[in-house]
Design an enzyme around this catalytic site. Structure first.
Site, PDB file in Angstrom:
ATOM      1  N   THR A 267      -9.176 -32.818  -2.370  1.00 61.09           N
ATOM      2  CA  THR A 267      -9.269 -31.414  -2.296  1.00 61.09           C
ATOM      3  C   THR A 267      -7.805 -30.760  -2.575  1.00 61.09           C
ATOM      4  O   THR A 267      -6.982 -31.689  -2.607  1.00 61.09           O
ATOM      5  CB  THR A 267      -9.736 -30.592  -0.996  1.00 61.09           C
ATOM      6  OG1 THR A 267      -8.692 -31.082   0.014  1.00 61.09           O
ATOM      7  CG2 THR A 267     -10.961 -30.984  -0.605  1.00 61.09           C
ATOM      8  N   ASP A 268      -7.571 -29.447  -2.805  1.00 62.84           N
ATOM      9  CA  ASP A 268      -6.434 -28.809  -3.187  1.00 62.84           C
ATOM     10  C   ASP A 268      -6.256 -27.646  -2.240  1.00 62.84           C
ATOM     11  O   ASP A 268      -6.952 -27.325  -1.688  1.00 62.84           O
ATOM     12  CB  ASP A 268      -5.984 -28.693  -4.547  1.00 62.84           C
ATOM     13  CG  ASP A 268      -7.184 -27.713  -5.373  1.00 62.84           C
ATOM     14  OD1 ASP A 268      -7.518 -26.791  -4.622  1.00 62.84           O
ATOM     15  OD2 ASP A 268      -7.396 -27.624  -6.517  1.00 62.84           O
ATOM     16  N   SER A 269      -4.968 -27.093  -2.701  1.00 61.17           N
ATOM     17  CA  SER A 269      -4.591 -25.825  -1.938  1.00 61.17           C
ATOM     18  C   SER A 269      -5.602 -24.809  -1.830  1.00 61.17           C
ATOM     19  O   SER A 269      -5.442 -23.816  -0.745  1.00 61.17           O
ATOM     20  CB  SER A 269      -3.228 -25.245  -2.340  1.00 61.17           C
ATOM     21  OG  SER A 269      -2.301 -26.023  -1.879  1.00 61.17           O
TER      22      SER A 269
ATOM     23  N   GLY B 159      -8.508 -25.141  -1.250  1.00 62.79           N
ATOM     24  CA  GLY B 159      -9.649 -25.613  -0.428  1.00 62.79           C
ATOM     25  C   GLY B 159     -10.771 -26.241  -1.275  1.00 62.79           C
ATOM     26  O   GLY B 159     -11.767 -26.348  -0.637  1.00 62.79           O
ATOM     27  N   PHE B 160     -10.639 -26.423  -2.389  1.00 65.28           N
ATOM     28  CA  PHE B 160     -11.807 -26.903  -3.409  1.00 65.28           C
ATOM     29  C   PHE B 160     -11.284 -28.377  -3.899  1.00 65.28           C
ATOM     30  O   PHE B 160     -10.171 -28.868  -3.963  1.00 65.28           O
ATOM     31  CB  PHE B 160     -12.110 -26.130  -4.552  1.00 65.28           C
ATOM     32  CG  PHE B 160     -12.239 -24.380  -4.340  1.00 65.28           C
ATOM     33  CD1 PHE B 160     -13.023 -24.001  -3.259  1.00 65.28           C
ATOM     34  CD2 PHE B 160     -11.898 -23.570  -5.131  1.00 65.28           C
ATOM     35  CE1 PHE B 160     -13.211 -22.907  -2.851  1.00 65.28           C
ATOM     36  CE2 PHE B 160     -11.850 -22.252  -4.929  1.00 65.28           C
ATOM     37  CZ  PHE B 160     -12.646 -21.914  -3.688  1.00 65.28           C
TER      38      PHE B 160
END
Lengths: 140, 140, 140, 140
Positions: free
Chosen positions: A22-24, A26-27
């Site tokens: 995931t990344d910042s 939230g995905f």
């Protein structure tokens, strides 16, 4: 390998989204879907009795020559995803797959990846017979 | 390589945090710091006139045998980080580095990594002379 | 969550090494082990009836404050690894885990990771009661 | 932001291939190119005086809705790559980029990525005015 008769042209696996994927936002970061597709085709081959690792050990490398993905809805940490993999075309030079990513009934993404076979020196090789034979098969 | 006289034992680089290195918390995922440290020691070696890629091409692989990190404050997307790398000990068998991660004046993490040198078959090799010679040198 | 009685302190999972987790040496890149350990503790918590995702949704974030790993033997593409996770200590401030990585009977790595619990603002929180209660339990 | 007049539609950056970006074949894993492209468009925006991080802090998220890449030649560890990024189309709904990857004079890959803008709830937003204004500009 002698998988002509048993080779599957469709397969599906389940993947649990890892935290580091995931990344910042939230995905799941979009680049990671391509590693999911790679797992999809690896497991399709394994389910057919084949094995990428043994192909590599015999000197054949499978490289991605084209990849594309349409992202429809985001996936999140801990989601349980279904990756559907389908061989759509095999020629002497190329293997084409289609992928669909689902979370339950909801489709999140669809993709195409084209592979070629090369040797350790990078020279393009014919797709192995047992793979090519598949095009002659019904794909039910 | 004949870097005995020119080899640095300390070096620093700047790294911009990439989007895919962050996770759902909005922070850099902890595993990614170890790739930052690898960049730190790669660039220390390059700044000394050496090159990991050429070492590999000559048949010597550098493997991590121990790694540890203390995380003090989180880093975020697009942060400009300073990675300070220091060689702390070189023996015939091992190379030890220390790392510090800063964002401006603020320290975010500190770490140690121990490397060993192996050949393609995985057998442990002596650390090359030009590296080992460094222990006899003043380190400032 | 009310997992005091059911919480496990040891758990093991199997992981198949993915192609993108390997590097030019043909081994799993050392940084990736830390994502394996994260899967280990995630599944330990899930096997106990807990869930990191729900913890996060309730506003509690679990951050790594210290991590270390000793690498004994390399793992390769397609290896089936066993990750053993064990909770070794829980205090009001910290949760400590130990990990072992096996390929069959062969041990590849061992590690320790220390976690803390913070809120969205980054302020340290007490480890939840149901986790802390575990220290009073026999760890067979 | 008021970058209408200064916004660039083309930009190029250099990237040094990291060890962890390679795989067992000794090449950059195909999924990693998409993180290179992300760096390309991030730096194009920064060179124009913009900043993705600030966009995010203002509540606008930029998501990838389509991505495709043709891989022509493999990249290896420590290669110095040039990533050329070009904005090819901006509408109220989408931003399209083209990318080319070079190692010296040799082209390794070419790609297209389509972005959309959403808010924190995932609802599609209009592409900001200052970006949309670019379509009216000569793109020399």
């Amino acid at each position: 390998m002698n998988e002509t008769t048993s080779m599957l042209t469709e397969h599906q696996i389940e993947i649990r989204v890892r935290y580091n994927e995931t990344d910042s936002m939230g995905f799941v970061h979009h680049a990671n879907y391509f590693t999911y597709f790679e797992l999809g085709r690896t497991e399709l081959l394994r389910a057919s009795g084949g094995n990428y690792r043994r192909m590599e050990e015999s000197g054949l490398l499978v490289v991605v020559v084209k990849a594309s993905c349409k992202y429809q809805r985001p996936a999140k940490y801990d989601d349980l995803l279904t990756i559907k993999t389908k061989i759509t075309r095999i020629t002497a030079a190329k293997i084409e797959h289609e992928y669909q990513v689902f979370r339950g009934d909801e489709q999140l993404a669809q993709a195409q990846v084209t592979l070629a076979v090369v040797n350790r020196a990078g020279a393009v090789q014919r797709v192995p017979e047992w793979m090519a034979a598949l095009v002659a098969q019904p794909t039910d």
